[in-house]
Write a protein that holds these residues in place. Structure first.
Motif, short mmCIF file in Angstrom:
data_model
loop_
_atom_site.label_atom_id
_atom_site.label_comp_id
_atom_site.label_asym_id
_atom_site.label_seq_id
_atom_site.Cartn_x
_atom_site.Cartn_y
_atom_site.Cartn_z
N VAL A 780 4.14 -4.55 21.59
CA VAL A 780 3.38 -4.22 20.40
C VAL A 780 3.44 -5.37 19.40
O VAL A 780 2.43 -5.74 18.76
CB VAL A 780 3.90 -2.91 19.77
N VAL A 781 4.65 -5.98 19.26
CA VAL A 781 4.78 -7.09 18.30
C VAL A 781 3.94 -8.28 18.75
O VAL A 781 3.21 -8.91 17.95
CB VAL A 781 6.27 -7.47 18.16
N ILE A 782 4.05 -8.64 20.07
CA ILE A 782 3.26 -9.78 20.57
C ILE A 782 1.78 -9.50 20.43
O ILE A 782 0.98 -10.36 19.99
CB ILE A 782 3.63 -10.07 22.04
N GLY A 783 1.38 -8.32 20.84
CA GLY A 783 -0.03 -7.97 20.71
C GLY A 783 -0.50 -8.03 19.27
O GLY A 783 -1.62 -8.48 18.98
N SER A 784 0.39 -7.57 18.37
CA SER A 784 0.01 -7.61 16.95
C SER A 784 -0.16 -9.04 16.47
O SER A 784 -1.10 -9.36 15.72
CB SER A 784 1.08 -6.89 16.12
N ILE A 785 0.78 -9.93 16.92
CA ILE A 785 0.68 -11.34 16.49
C ILE A 785 -0.61 -11.97 17.02
O ILE A 785 -1.32 -12.68 16.31
CB ILE A 785 1.91 -12.12 16.97
N VAL A 786 -0.89 -11.72 18.33
CA VAL A 786 -2.12 -12.27 18.92
C VAL A 786 -3.35 -11.75 18.19
O VAL A 786 -4.27 -12.50 17.86
CB VAL A 786 -2.19 -11.93 20.41
N LEU A 787 -3.36 -10.45 17.94
CA LEU A 787 -4.51 -9.88 17.26
C LEU A 787 -4.66 -10.45 15.85
O LEU A 787 -5.77 -10.75 15.38
CB LEU A 787 -4.39 -8.36 17.21
N ILE A 788 -3.51 -10.59 15.17
CA ILE A 788 -3.57 -11.16 13.82
C ILE A 788 -4.08 -12.61 13.88
O ILE A 788 -4.91 -13.05 13.06
CB ILE A 788 -2.19 -11.08 13.15
N PHE A 792 -7.35 -14.16 12.23
CA PHE A 792 -7.43 -15.29 11.31
C PHE A 792 -8.43 -16.36 11.81
O PHE A 792 -9.21 -16.93 11.01
CB PHE A 792 -6.06 -15.93 11.13
N LEU A 793 -8.42 -16.66 13.13
CA LEU A 793 -9.36 -17.63 13.68
C LEU A 793 -10.80 -17.17 13.47
O LEU A 793 -11.69 -17.95 13.09
CB LEU A 793 -9.09 -17.84 15.17
N LEU A 794 -11.03 -15.89 13.74
CA LEU A 794 -12.37 -15.36 13.56
C LEU A 794 -12.79 -15.45 12.10
O LEU A 794 -13.94 -15.80 11.78
CB LEU A 794 -12.42 -13.91 14.07
N LEU A 795 -11.84 -15.15 11.22
CA LEU A 795 -12.15 -15.24 9.79
C LEU A 795 -12.46 -16.68 9.37
O LEU A 795 -13.41 -16.93 8.61
CB LEU A 795 -10.97 -14.67 9.00
N TRP A 796 -11.61 -17.65 9.92
CA TRP A 796 -11.85 -19.06 9.57
C TRP A 796 -13.20 -19.52 10.11
O TRP A 796 -13.94 -20.22 9.43
CB TRP A 796 -10.73 -19.91 10.17
#
Length: 843
Positions: A780-788, A792-796
């Motif tokens: 869950v933590v890794i998935g959360s980091i990847v999703l975050i 951020f990349l999508l936002l940039w």
């Protein structure tokens, strides 16, 4: 005070009356002070007799019979006895005892006599017996009797005073190889067809199993259906012949096989017994039970045998009142109505018996009733068993395959316990005490002991008390039986109530009719006069038509002594030397006594109740007279220290406190104050929680350091499982809570029952923290980091794209707004390039 001094006092009073007017005129202030002083003295002395009477209940008793019906009181029947108080306490009022001639003191004692006492013995064996021969007991049994004796003594007599407790001992022992009569009463409606078949197959096994218990065994069989009338069975002619396929005609009850030692006949008769049918769900079982109990000769019940009546059914029962549905209104008479064929002849002539009738007949005939019913009906018959003395119940399988084990288990349960009861009238109160199998243990109030074996002797102490004298003199002599439930043996107790004095009966020298001592107008009894209807007074000197109230001698009869000038304690009027006490507005409140010195409403109260209320005591002459087992000024304290002794112990309040008013008051030690119902809990002691911890874990939760094999061997106390643990302070339960290796919390409580045995209750489920899945958390933590990160990349990317679009649009806008292009710009010059070839000469 002598007669001469009393006359001198009267002369002084007359002189005082003549002179008081002069004193009042000359000395008014002195007169006022004297009057106030006299009123204070009179008030003080007026209250004195009431205080004395509250300490001595004998003082208010006016007749010999009333006197001896009061515990510790004695009566002086001596003629011309100078003291007015003939009823006194000989242990306290020794001066009155010395004044009264011993020959005239009436103070009967309780008398206990053994009329028959045979020693406990086993069946079919010679035993030495002792017997006190007496005509009332009908002779005695000599040595060498072959009859089993399970209770001793067998016959005693008691002469008892009222409200005085007498304690006597009786012994019980279960005899070896005691005869057993077992009558199997079976419901043969169509639903029990498979049960009948199974019982016929197990008949020999049942007989063999019971013969292993006792060689002197007899077996019988009976069946029942219901009353042959609507709405119980169909009265259509063809249904009266065959109510169902392959069924016999319906009937009420039939004795198929009387009790017999020919047990091999049992299986055949059961097999050949035909089933029948009825309409409604309940059966006529009560009719069958009544006939099986009261028809002693037809059934074959023996006098000296343990009688077992096994009642087998898969349905409910009709009881008294249900007969009205079929137009049968005549109540059941409780008598035997079997013809030569064993058929119940009054099935449609009288109603079903009531539960109380069944209970009465079972008690009278000493029969143990065993309800063998299916699990659907076990709850109903369990409640029924609570109202039938000596009954028990067991769950029958659907086809009665477990009937042998059921009967055997119930017999062992019945024979391993003894319950003592009696049939004394309401005038006699009997309490029982025993320490059962604990010879060195304290006596506790109980009439039942369990865990008995053959030859075990149990002692019971019977506490007998006559509560009141019946109005009919013929009931002053009574006989009752103390008996073990289900055993046709008993201790016969002949009780003679000492309700009156011999000098109150004709023929005694102290009894005279129309006696001179009573002015010829009354009967002289035990030193006092009982006047006729038209006269009254101490010597019947007062005529109801000629009241001599003003006579000084008569007025003195309304005062306890010459220290007071107040008549009748200020709560009544003096009429011819006798006090007539005032009547209060509340009819339950009365003022009584020779000088109106007593009442029944000024006693101490506890919890707002007079003498702590009914069952604790009652108010007699301003003082609480406590019932047995209670003491204290308001009868709110238990008289025995038994309630302060912990179960299984012998020390009061565990040695850590004092017993006050039936409850432990704990001491305070250096570590703190002890606590618990019996002061058994010290502030620094861990208790027994750790002792039961591991067994609770393995028995309830299947966890802990103990293996299941060791658990079965070592953990013998099975806890009761409950959803939520709640501590019952009245039962003095102790709460225990622990955390196990799984970090789960589990809780249980332990306490002691009346026999001192440990009782455990455990919570059904542990309270565990929620489980944490590490791999899931990491994912869950890794998935959360990847999703975050992707977010951020999508936002940039979105921000960059928007920015470029804006710049491009801005550039295109500027181009459109330009006034010339590059070709028309005057400042614009085309770039030129000049190349020179040094070798080139132009040729």
């Amino acid at each position: 005070m002598t007669h001469q001094s009393f006359n001198d006092l009267k002369m002084e009073l007359r002189w005082w009356r003549r002179c008081k007017s002069d004193i009042a005129r000359v000395y008014p202030r002195i007169m006022f002070f004297i009057v106030v002083s006299m009123l204070c003295i009179s008030s003080t002395y007026g209250q004195l007799p009431e205080k004395l009477v509250s300490q001595n209940p004998c003082i208010v008793k006016q007749t010999c019979s009333e006197c001896i019906q009061t515990p510790t009181c004695a009566w002086c029947a001596e003629p011309n006895f100078s003291d007015q108080k003939r009823c006194f306490q000989p242990n306290i009022n020794t001066d009155l005892l010395l004044k009264c001639d011993e020959a005239f003191v009436v103070n009967p004692d309780n008398v206990y006599s053994i009329l028959e006492m045979r020693e406990l013995s086993r069946a079919n064996s010679h035993s030495h017996s002792t017997s006190i021969k007496n005509t009332a007991s009908g002779g005695s049994f000599g040595a060498g009797s072959r009859e089993a004796v399970q209770i001793t003594p067998q016959h005693v007599s008691l002469k008892l005073r009222i409200n005085e407790v007498y304690r006597m001992w009786l012994n019980y022992s279960q005899a070896e190889d005691y005869p057993v009569d077992l009558y199997y009463l079976m419901d043969l409606s169509n639903s029990m067809a498979d049960d009948k078949q199974k019982l016929s197959l197990l008949g020999d096994l049942l007989a063999e199993s019971m013969q292993n218990i006792t060689s002197n065994f007899r077996l019988g069989f009976g069946s029942f259906v219901d009353k042959v009338t609507m709405p119980y069975v169909s009265i259509v002619p063809k249904n009266l012949v065959e109510p169902c396929t392959a069924c016999a005609a319906p009937y009420g009850f039939q004795n198929v096989m009387s009790l017999s030692q020919n047990t091999s006949l049992f299986a055949g008769l059961v097999r050949n017994a035909a089933v029948s049918g009825n309409l409604d769900a309940p059966e006529g079982g009560f009719d069958a039970i009544m006939q099986a109990v009261v028809c002693r000769e037809q059934i074959g019940w023996r006098e000296k045998a343990r009688r077992l009546l096994v009642f087998s059914t898969d349905a409910g029962f009709h009881y008294a009142g249900d007969g009205k549905l079929g137009g049968i209104v005549k109540p059941n008479d409780g008598l035997c109505h079997l013809d030569r064929r064993g058929q119940y002849t009054h099935s449609v002539l009288q109603d079903y018996p009531s539960i109380s009738q069944i209970n009465l007949k079972v008690k009278q005939n000493a029969i143990n009733l065993i309800f063998a019913v299916t699990k659907e009906q076990i709850g109903v018959y369990q409640k029924l068993g609570q109202h039938v003395e000596g009954s028990s119940y067991g769950t029958l399988s659907n086809d009665s395959a477990n009937v042998v084990e059921l009967v055997k288990d119930q017999y062992n349960k019945i024979s391993s316990s003894v319950e003592i009861k009696d049939n004394a009238s309401s005038a006699i109160k009997v309490n029982y005490y025993s320490n059962c199998l604990d010879e060195n243990g304290p006596l506790v109030q109980t009439n039942k002991c369990d865990g008995l074996k053959v030859g075990t002797v149990v002692r019971f102490q019977a506490e007998i008390e006559v509560k009141a004298c019946p109005e009919d003199r013929r009931d002053w002599k009574q006989r009752f039986q103390i008996y073990p439930v289900g055993i046709n043996e008993s201790l016969i107790v002949d009780v003679e109530m000492q309700c009156d004095c011999s000098c109150e009966n004709p023929g005694n020298p102290g009894y005279k009719e129309n006696a001179e001592e009573c002015s010829g107008f009354g009967t002289y009894k035990c030193g006092i006069c009982e006047c006729d209807s038209s006269h009254f007074g101490r010597f019947c000197e007062c005529d109801s038509d000629n009241n001599r109230h003003g006579d000084t001698n008569l007025v003195s009869g309304c005062r306890p002594d010459n220290t007071t000038l107040v008549d009748c304690s200020g709560r009544g009027s003096c009429v011819c030397g006798q006090c007539e006490c005032e009547r209060r507005g509340n009819p339950d409140e009365t003022i009584s006594g020779q000088f109106c010195e007593c009442d029944n409403f000024s006693c101490d109260r506890a919890g707002g109740l007079l003498c702590a209320g009914p069952g604790h005591g009652h108010c007699v002459c301003g003082k609480c007279v406590c019932e047995p087992g209670w003491t204290g000024p308001a009868c709110d304290c238990r008289a025995s220290n038994a309630t302060c002794i912990p179960p299984g112990g012998t020390t009061i309040c565990s040695g850590n406190g004092e017993c006050e008013c039936g409850a432990c008051k704990c001491h305070e030690g250096k570590e703190g104050r002890y606590s618990g119902r019996f002061c058994e809990k010290c502030p620094t002691c861990p208790g027994r929680c750790s002792e039961f911890k591991e067994c609770i874990q393995c028995l309830v939760y299947k966890t802990g350091p103990i293996s299941q094999e060791d658990c079965a061997k070592n953990c013998t106390i099975i806890p009761e499982i409950v959803e939520v643990i709640e501590v019952n302070e009245e039962k003095d339960e102790n709460l225990c809570a622990f955390y196990d290796e799984d970090d789960c919390r589990f809780a249980f409580v332990y306490s002691y029952d009346v026999h001192g045995k440990i009782v455990l209750r455990a919570q059904q489920e542990r309270e565990c923290p929620p489980q944490v899945h590490i791999l899931g958390v990491v994912l869950v933590v890794i998935g959360s980091i990847v999703l975050i990160g992707l977010g951020f990349l999508l936002l940039w990317k979105m921000i960059t794209y928007v920015h470029d679009q804006r710049e491009c649009a801005k550039f295109e806008k500027e181009i459109k707004m330009a006034k010339w292009d590059t070709c028309q710009n005057p400042f614009y010059k085309q770039a030129t390039s000049t190349y020179k070839n040094p070798i080139y000469t132009g040729n």
